[in-house]
Design a protein around this motif. Structure first.
Motif, PDB file in Angstrom:
ATOM      1  N   ILE A   1       0.862  -1.190   0.000  1.00 60.18           N
ATOM      2  CA  ILE A   1       0.000   0.000   0.000  1.00 60.18           C
ATOM      3  C   ILE A   1       0.893   1.233   0.000  1.00 60.18           C
ATOM      4  N   LEU A   2       0.595   2.164  -0.885  1.00 58.51           N
ATOM      5  CA  LEU A   2       1.351   3.400  -0.957  1.00 58.51           C
ATOM      6  C   LEU A   2       0.704   4.447  -0.051  1.00 58.51           C
ATOM      7  N   LEU A   3       1.451   4.906   0.948  1.00 55.95           N
ATOM      8  CA  LEU A   3       0.982   5.949   1.858  1.00 55.95           C
ATOM      9  C   LEU A   3       1.655   7.261   1.455  1.00 55.95           C
ATOM     10  N   ILE A   4       0.833   8.280   1.203  1.00 54.82           N
ATOM     11  CA  ILE A   4       1.351   9.576   0.770  1.00 54.82           C
ATOM     12  C   ILE A   4       0.773  10.672   1.648  1.00 54.82           C
ATOM     13  N   ASN A   5       1.638  11.575   2.064  1.00 52.62           N
ATOM     14  CA  ASN A   5       1.228  12.818   2.704  1.00 52.62           C
ATOM     15  C   ASN A   5       2.015  13.917   1.987  1.00 52.62           C
ATOM     16  N   PRO A   6       1.324  14.866   1.335  1.00 49.81           N
ATOM     17  CA  PRO A   6       2.054  15.901   0.598  1.00 49.81           C
ATOM     18  C   PRO A   6       2.701  16.963   1.478  1.00 49.81           C
ATOM     19  N   GLY A   7       2.493  16.888   2.784  1.00 46.00           N
ATOM     20  CA  GLY A   7       3.010  17.926   3.674  1.00 46.00           C
ATOM     21  C   GLY A   7       2.077  19.125   3.684  1.00 46.00           C
ATOM     22  N   SER A   8       2.624  20.302   3.889  1.00 46.35           N
ATOM     23  CA  SER A   8       1.824  21.524   3.922  1.00 46.35           C
ATOM     24  C   SER A   8       2.537  22.641   3.176  1.00 46.35           C
ATOM     25  N   PRO A   9       1.797  23.352   2.315  1.00 44.53           N
ATOM     26  CA  PRO A   9       2.398  24.487   1.631  1.00 44.53           C
ATOM     27  C   PRO A   9       2.422  25.754   2.481  1.00 44.53           C
ATOM     28  N   SER A  10       1.696  25.745   3.598  1.00 39.43           N
ATOM     29  CA  SER A  10       1.545  26.983   4.383  1.00 39.43           C
ATOM     30  C   SER A  10       2.177  26.939   5.768  1.00 39.43           C
ATOM     31  N   ILE A  11       2.118  25.799   6.442  1.00 37.52           N
ATOM     32  CA  ILE A  11       2.675  25.674   7.792  1.00 37.52           C
ATOM     33  C   ILE A  11       3.462  24.359   7.864  1.00 37.52           C
ATOM     34  N   PRO A  12       4.611  24.287   7.187  1.00 36.92           N
ATOM     35  CA  PRO A  12       5.384  23.045   7.214  1.00 36.92           C
ATOM     36  C   PRO A  12       5.938  22.765   8.605  1.00 36.92           C
ATOM     37  N   LYS A  13       5.941  21.503   8.974  1.00 33.81           N
ATOM     38  CA  LYS A  13       6.430  21.128  10.302  1.00 33.81           C
ATOM     39  C   LYS A  13       7.635  20.194  10.220  1.00 33.81           C
ATOM     40  N   THR A  14       8.314  20.209   9.082  1.00 35.55           N
ATOM     41  CA  THR A  14       9.567  19.475   8.959  1.00 35.55           C
ATOM     42  C   THR A  14      10.668  20.300   9.611  1.00 35.55           C
ATOM     43  N   GLU A  15      11.795  19.661   9.864  1.00 38.69           N
ATOM     44  CA  GLU A  15      12.909  20.358  10.505  1.00 38.69           C
ATOM     45  C   GLU A  15      13.381  21.549   9.668  1.00 38.69           C
ATOM     46  N   ASP A  16      13.380  21.380   8.347  1.00 39.49           N
ATOM     47  CA  ASP A  16      13.857  22.469   7.481  1.00 39.49           C
ATOM     48  C   ASP A  16      12.774  23.500   7.139  1.00 39.49           C
ATOM     49  N   LYS A  17      11.526  23.243   7.570  1.00 39.50           N
ATOM     50  CA  LYS A  17      10.390  24.164   7.367  1.00 39.50           C
ATOM     51  C   LYS A  17      10.124  24.474   5.896  1.00 39.50           C
ATOM     52  N   VAL A  18      10.395  23.519   5.005  1.00 37.08           N
ATOM     53  CA  VAL A  18      10.147  23.709   3.582  1.00 37.08           C
ATOM     54  C   VAL A  18       8.684  23.377   3.271  1.00 37.08           C
ATOM     55  N   PRO A  19       7.944  24.315   2.699  1.00 40.38           N
ATOM     56  CA  PRO A  19       6.551  24.040   2.315  1.00 40.38           C
ATOM     57  C   PRO A  19       6.506  23.090   1.120  1.00 40.38           C
ATOM     58  N   THR A  20       5.582  22.121   1.153  1.00 38.10           N
ATOM     59  CA  THR A  20       5.547  21.100   0.112  1.00 38.10           C
ATOM     60  C   THR A  20       4.137  20.781  -0.361  1.00 38.10           C
TER      61      THR A  20
END
Length: 186
Positions: free
Chosen positions: A139-158
């Protein structure tokens, strides 16, 4: 077929406009929820303008299918001309069975079980604001992240993109269109 993936816009018209520059050539867009409201645990994103974002969404050229996130409510539906009050959207796009949901109440095991229950190859979620492309038990699990409030360490909107002709899924930086992750479907 090109399928645009976006989630957790949280009312940022600027973030969606940047995403639209990437998604403009998509045949369809899937939105994983938390569309207009920033939510009480989040800061106001840059370009927070839910009214403008609702106007943009209402006037997209391509179809957009949206599910209800934990920050979406009936009042949001009042300004959108496309339904958002369903927690699930199940579809088949170019022979790819997809289940779209926000996912705040589901862990990875639950998502895989939902995929099996719905007989889908791909489950797309939002909520975490962290981009993911992962295969579990076929099963392919996908989360595109967020273009407005990214919560990754690098804070890159995706955002994300599925290209069924090229058989790949990509996570793309919403700011500079850099491809962050690639997964080949077959």
């Amino acid at each position: 077929m090109k399928i645009g993936l976006i989630s957790d816009t949280h009312g940022s018209s600027i973030a969606f406009e940047k995403a639209e520059a990437i998604l403009k050539n998509c045949d369809v867009i899937l939105h994983g929820g938390d569309i207009l409201y920033h939510g009480p645990r989040n800061p106001l994103p840059d370009g927070y303008d839910p009214q403008k974002l609702s106007h943009i969404l209402n006037n997209l050229e391509q179809p957009i299918y949206m599910v209800q996130g934990n920050c979406d409510s009936k009042v949001d539906q009042m300004v959108l001309n496309k339904p958002i009050l369903s927690p699930f959207f199940h579809t088949n796009l170019d022979n790819l069975n997809i289940l779209l949901l926000h996912g705040e109440d589901y862990n990875e095991i639950d998502l895989v079980q939902l995929a099996k229950d719905y007989n889908v190859k791909c489950v797309i979620t939002g909520h975490t604001h962290i981009p993911v492309i992962k295969e579990v038990e076929g099963i392919l699990l996908i989360n595109p992240g967020s273009p407005s409030i990214p919560k990754t360490e690098d804070k890159v909107p995706t955002i994300g993109l599925i290209d069924t002709e090229e058989n790949k899924v990509q996570i793309i930086s919403n700011d500079d269109k850099t491809i962050k992750k690639v997964y080949h479907l077959y």
